[in-house]
Design a protein around this motif. Structure first.
Motif, mmCIF file in Angstrom:
data_model
loop_
_atom_site.group_PDB
_atom_site.id
_atom_site.type_symbol
_atom_site.label_atom_id
_atom_site.label_comp_id
_atom_site.label_asym_id
_atom_site.label_seq_id
_atom_site.Cartn_x
_atom_site.Cartn_y
_atom_site.Cartn_z
ATOM 1 N N SER A 39 0.820 -1.205 0.000
ATOM 2 C CA SER A 39 0.000 0.000 0.000
ATOM 3 C C SER A 39 0.860 1.264 0.000
ATOM 4 C CB SER A 39 -0.920 -0.013 1.226
ATOM 5 O OG SER A 39 -1.633 1.186 1.316
ATOM 6 N N GLN A 40 1.906 1.240 0.778
ATOM 7 C CA GLN A 40 2.799 2.401 0.892
ATOM 8 C C GLN A 40 3.491 2.705 -0.440
ATOM 9 O OE1 GLN A 40 2.815 3.959 3.839
ATOM 10 N NE2 GLN A 40 4.141 5.595 3.137
ATOM 11 N N ILE A 41 4.011 1.686 -1.081
ATOM 12 C CA ILE A 41 4.738 1.900 -2.334
ATOM 13 C C ILE A 41 3.784 2.312 -3.462
ATOM 14 C CG2 ILE A 41 4.789 -0.459 -3.250
ATOM 15 C CD1 ILE A 41 7.806 0.028 -3.865
ATOM 16 N N TRP A 42 2.543 1.789 -3.447
ATOM 17 C CA TRP A 42 1.551 2.206 -4.452
ATOM 18 C C TRP A 42 1.251 3.688 -4.311
ATOM 19 C CZ3 TRP A 42 -2.352 -2.050 -2.746
ATOM 20 C CH2 TRP A 42 -2.020 -3.273 -3.340
ATOM 21 N N ARG A 43 0.944 4.096 -3.074
ATOM 22 C CA ARG A 43 0.569 5.491 -2.835
ATOM 23 C C ARG A 43 1.724 6.435 -3.150
ATOM 24 N NH1 ARG A 43 -0.281 5.978 2.482
ATOM 25 N NH2 ARG A 43 0.138 3.807 2.925
ATOM 26 N N ALA A 44 2.924 6.070 -2.726
ATOM 27 C CA ALA A 44 4.092 6.932 -2.972
ATOM 28 C C ALA A 44 4.405 7.027 -4.460
ATOM 29 C CB ALA A 44 5.300 6.417 -2.200
ATOM 30 N N SER A 45 4.330 5.911 -5.178
ATOM 31 C CA SER A 45 4.649 5.954 -6.613
ATOM 32 C C SER A 45 3.597 6.750 -7.388
ATOM 33 C CB SER A 45 4.828 4.551 -7.193
ATOM 34 O OG SER A 45 3.630 3.823 -7.168
ATOM 35 N N ASP A 46 2.339 6.639 -6.995
ATOM 36 C CA ASP A 46 1.298 7.443 -7.635
ATOM 37 C C ASP A 46 1.471 8.924 -7.315
ATOM 38 O OD1 ASP A 46 0.116 5.251 -8.820
ATOM 39 O OD2 ASP A 46 -1.552 5.134 -7.405
ATOM 40 N N SER A 47 1.913 9.215 -6.124
ATOM 41 C CA SER A 47 2.086 10.597 -5.675
ATOM 42 C C SER A 47 3.127 11.362 -6.487
ATOM 43 C CB SER A 47 2.465 10.595 -4.188
ATOM 44 O OG SER A 47 2.550 11.902 -3.704
ATOM 45 N N ILE A 48 4.078 10.669 -7.055
ATOM 46 C CA ILE A 48 5.119 11.331 -7.853
ATOM 47 C C ILE A 48 4.467 12.086 -9.008
ATOM 48 C CG2 ILE A 48 7.174 11.025 -9.265
ATOM 49 C CD1 ILE A 48 7.647 8.366 -7.622
ATOM 50 N N ALA A 49 3.723 11.391 -9.843
ATOM 51 C CA ALA A 49 3.072 12.015 -10.997
ATOM 52 C C ALA A 49 1.963 12.976 -10.566
ATOM 53 C CB ALA A 49 2.512 10.951 -11.935
ATOM 54 N N LEU A 50 1.238 12.620 -9.515
ATOM 55 C CA LEU A 50 0.153 13.489 -9.048
ATOM 56 C C LEU A 50 0.674 14.868 -8.642
ATOM 57 C CD1 LEU A 50 -1.824 10.870 -6.939
ATOM 58 C CD2 LEU A 50 -2.613 11.980 -9.037
ATOM 59 N N ASN A 51 1.792 14.895 -7.941
ATOM 60 C CA ASN A 51 2.345 16.182 -7.505
ATOM 61 C C ASN A 51 2.954 16.979 -8.656
ATOM 62 O OD1 ASN A 51 1.905 16.655 -4.623
ATOM 63 N ND2 ASN A 51 2.921 14.685 -4.413
ATOM 64 N N ILE A 52 3.544 16.287 -9.623
ATOM 65 C CA ILE A 52 4.051 16.992 -10.805
ATOM 66 C C ILE A 52 2.878 17.686 -11.503
ATOM 67 C CG2 ILE A 52 5.067 16.716 -13.096
ATOM 68 C CD1 ILE A 52 6.736 14.371 -11.851
ATOM 69 N N ALA A 53 1.786 16.970 -11.678
ATOM 70 C CA ALA A 53 0.605 17.535 -12.333
ATOM 71 C C ALA A 53 0.044 18.704 -11.527
ATOM 72 C CB ALA A 53 -0.458 16.448 -12.510
ATOM 73 N N GLU A 54 -0.102 18.512 -10.238
ATOM 74 C CA GLU A 54 -0.668 19.571 -9.400
ATOM 75 C C GLU A 54 0.184 20.831 -9.430
ATOM 76 O OE1 GLU A 54 -2.536 20.186 -4.944
ATOM 77 O OE2 GLU A 54 -1.753 18.242 -5.506
ATOM 78 N N GLY A 55 1.495 20.663 -9.390
ATOM 79 C CA GLY A 55 2.388 21.813 -9.425
ATOM 80 C C GLY A 55 2.390 22.537 -10.750
ATOM 81 N N SER A 56 2.086 21.827 -11.821
ATOM 82 C CA SER A 56 2.148 22.434 -13.149
ATOM 83 C C SER A 56 1.027 23.437 -13.382
ATOM 84 C CB SER A 56 2.108 21.359 -14.234
ATOM 85 O OG SER A 56 0.801 20.850 -14.387
ATOM 86 N N ILE A 57 -0.024 23.361 -12.604
ATOM 87 C CA ILE A 57 -1.127 24.301 -12.781
ATOM 88 C C ILE A 57 -1.146 25.356 -11.677
ATOM 89 C CG2 ILE A 57 -2.558 22.707 -14.108
ATOM 90 C CD1 ILE A 57 -4.180 22.288 -11.488
ATOM 91 N N GLY A 58 -0.052 25.438 -10.936
ATOM 92 C CA GLY A 58 0.047 26.414 -9.860
ATOM 93 C C GLY A 58 0.108 27.839 -10.370
ATOM 94 N N GLN A 59 -0.056 28.756 -9.464
ATOM 95 C CA GLN A 59 -0.074 30.172 -9.797
ATOM 96 C C GLN A 59 1.312 30.792 -9.878
ATOM 97 O OE1 GLN A 59 -2.956 31.833 -10.592
ATOM 98 N NE2 GLN A 59 -3.776 29.767 -10.535
ATOM 99 N N SER A 60 2.311 30.111 -9.317
ATOM 100 C CA SER A 60 3.649 30.699 -9.306
ATOM 101 C C SER A 60 4.719 29.639 -9.511
ATOM 102 C CB SER A 60 3.887 31.403 -7.971
ATOM 103 O OG SER A 60 4.014 30.447 -6.930
ATOM 104 N N ASN A 61 5.904 30.112 -9.877
ATOM 105 C CA ASN A 61 7.038 29.202 -10.020
ATOM 106 C C ASN A 61 7.425 28.606 -8.675
ATOM 107 O OD1 ASN A 61 7.094 29.693 -12.740
ATOM 108 N ND2 ASN A 61 8.772 31.159 -12.639
ATOM 109 N N LEU A 62 7.285 29.392 -7.625
ATOM 110 C CA LEU A 62 7.593 28.898 -6.274
ATOM 111 C C LEU A 62 6.694 27.722 -5.915
ATOM 112 C CD1 LEU A 62 9.299 29.310 -3.726
ATOM 113 C CD2 LEU A 62 7.541 30.888 -2.917
ATOM 114 N N GLU A 63 5.425 27.826 -6.288
ATOM 115 C CA GLU A 63 4.490 26.733 -6.024
ATOM 116 C C GLU A 63 4.860 25.486 -6.836
ATOM 117 O OE1 GLU A 63 -0.310 25.972 -5.647
ATOM 118 O OE2 GLU A 63 0.410 27.827 -6.557
#
Length: 118
Positions: A39-63
């Motif tokens: 469960s831990q490795i599934w969630r962590a591996s999915d989180s990699i792409a999820l966070n890249i996607a979430e950050g790409s639509i942020g309002q700033s470069n810092l985000e």
């Protein structure tokens, strides 16, 4: 397709592929690990792409840098789970080395990407 900015990012594409490989590998872990390392490795591996996607639509470069950092932390978590799986003999040394090298390559790509965000 490519309607979202993140779909064009090579690091997102690589993270998506890596997550699928990790999912397949972890299916071979013992049933007793279903609610632990699997469960831990599934969630962590999915989180990699999820966070890249979430950050790409942020309002700033810092985000965006912040979310790439979250992705890097999730990748480090996956690598630690791989070490645990290797120590518990859930994966053979050759598979560990392959996944470790892939993770290292992805980490370097994310690090370079984060440095280039202005």
């Amino acid at each position: 397709m490519d309607k979202f900015k993140f779909e064009k990012l090579v690091i997102w594409q690589k993270a998506m592929d890596f997550g699928e490989v990790i999912d397949q590998v972890s299916m071979s872990f013992p049933d007793r690990e279903k609610f632990n390392i699997s469960s831990q490795i599934w969630r962590a591996s999915d989180s990699i792409a999820l966070n890249i996607a979430e950050g790409s639509i942020g309002q700033s470069n810092l985000e965006q840098k912040k979310f790439i950092g979250y992705s890097m932390r999730s990748l480090a978590e996956v690598v630690t789970c791989l070490f645990k799986a290797k120590r518990r003999n859930y994966i053979i040394d050759a598979k560990f080395t392959e996944l470790y090298n892939e993770a290292f390559h992805l980490m370097n790509m994310m690090s370079a990407f984060r440095k280039n965000i202005n």
